[in-house]
Design an enzyme around this catalytic site. Structure first.
Site, PDB file in Angstrom:
ATOM      1  N   PHE A  79       0.877  -1.175   0.000  1.00  0.00           N
ATOM      2  CA  PHE A  79       0.000   0.000   0.000  1.00  0.00           C
ATOM      3  C   PHE A  79       0.911   1.221   0.000  1.00  0.00           C
ATOM      4  O   PHE A  79       1.604   1.472   0.986  1.00  0.00           O
ATOM      5  CB  PHE A  79      -0.903  -0.012   1.226  1.00  0.00           C
TER       6      PHE A  79
ATOM      7  N   MET B  78       0.763   4.360   0.503  1.00  0.00           N
ATOM      8  CA  MET B  78       0.711   5.351   1.569  1.00  0.00           C
ATOM      9  C   MET B  78       1.351   4.863   2.863  1.00  0.00           C
ATOM     10  O   MET B  78       1.665   5.661   3.747  1.00  0.00           O
ATOM     11  CB  MET B  78      -0.738   5.769   1.838  1.00  0.00           C
ATOM     12  N   SER B  79       1.547   3.574   2.997  1.00  0.00           N
ATOM     13  CA  SER B  79       2.100   2.995   4.216  1.00  0.00           C
ATOM     14  C   SER B  79       3.620   3.132   4.257  1.00  0.00           C
ATOM     15  O   SER B  79       4.325   2.612   3.382  1.00  0.00           O
ATOM     16  CB  SER B  79       1.719   1.511   4.309  1.00  0.00           C
ATOM     17  N   GLY B  80       4.149   3.799   5.291  1.00  0.00           N
ATOM     18  CA  GLY B  80       5.588   3.915   5.431  1.00  0.00           C
ATOM     19  C   GLY B  80       6.279   2.567   5.539  1.00  0.00           C
ATOM     20  O   GLY B  80       7.255   2.313   4.830  1.00  0.00           O
TER      21      GLY B  80
END
Length: 220
Positions: free
Chosen positions: A8, A10-12
């Site tokens: 994903f 957006m996930s760091g």
């Protein structure tokens, strides 16, 4: 069968795993899962990872999740040498400590600010959370004193995880210029890790935009 990463952008942590794959140079099939649309809760993904988290790596019949496990696995399995995750016990211990610092200290302090904003309707950032995050950035700045990267002179998988975390909060609007070592290191990682812009910065920008859109004015 190739290597697949459920990801994903957006996930760091998810970007940290992807950056590690890029640093290793292993070809990877990236399968996007939209956590906001709850695609990670579909039965077919839960069969792969019952914890239903990203990143999740599938390599043949082997499955592992958590970026701090995925990076070392990729180096040990596909790395041309051990520079990204050293075999030497003392050097490895430093890289491990930096990985644990990310998952145990830095990223949780970013998450305690951003998760309530994104998913719980919070519009403010509390002063104690700001102080806590600034403390973690200060620790990272000390790690980098006299070093090009977080564990010494060479890029390691710890840099991949940590820069994904730091770039996330920078994209929210956090000022890291007081931490001169961190500020220089982020730029150095961007120049050193292959495909950094697409693999990390694009997703970090999306994350920052999403958080900022839900914050009350003047919070950053």
């Amino acid at each position: 069968m190739g290597v697949t990463l459920y990801h994903f952008p957006m996930s760091g942590p998810s970007r940290g795993a992807l950056l590690a794959a890029k640093a290793v140079g292993v070809p990877i099939d990236v399968q996007h899962l939209d956590l906001i649309a709850k695609e990670h809760l579909k039965p077919e993904f839960i069969k792969i990872n019952p914890q239903h988290t990203v990143p999740t790596l599938v390599d043949g019949d082997f499955v592992v999740w958590d970026s701090h496990a995925i990076g070392p696995y990729l180096v040990r399995t596909y790395g041309k040498d051990d520079s990204l995750y050293p075999n030497d016990p003392k050097q490895k211990a430093i890289v491990d400590q930096r990985l644990y610092f990310d998952c145990g200290t830095l990223y949780p302090r970013i998450r305690q600010i951003c998760f309530p904003v994104l998913f719980q309707g919070e519009e403010e950032i509390y002063d104690e959370h700001k102080t806590s995050l600034d403390e973690a950035l200060g620790f990272l700045d000390v790690f980098l004193e006299g070093n090009d990267f977080v564990a010494g002179k060479n890029l390691t998988v710890a840099d991949c995880c940590l820069v994904a975390s730091v770039s996330s909060i920078v994209s929210v609007g956090w000022d890291i210029t007081p931490y001169s070592n961190v500020n220089s290191w982020v730029a150095r990682c961007a120049l050193t890790i292959p495909d950094y812009a697409e693999s990390n910065q694009t997703g970090a920008n999306q994350y920052g935009k999403a958080v900022r859109s839900k914050l009350a004015p003047g919070q950053i």
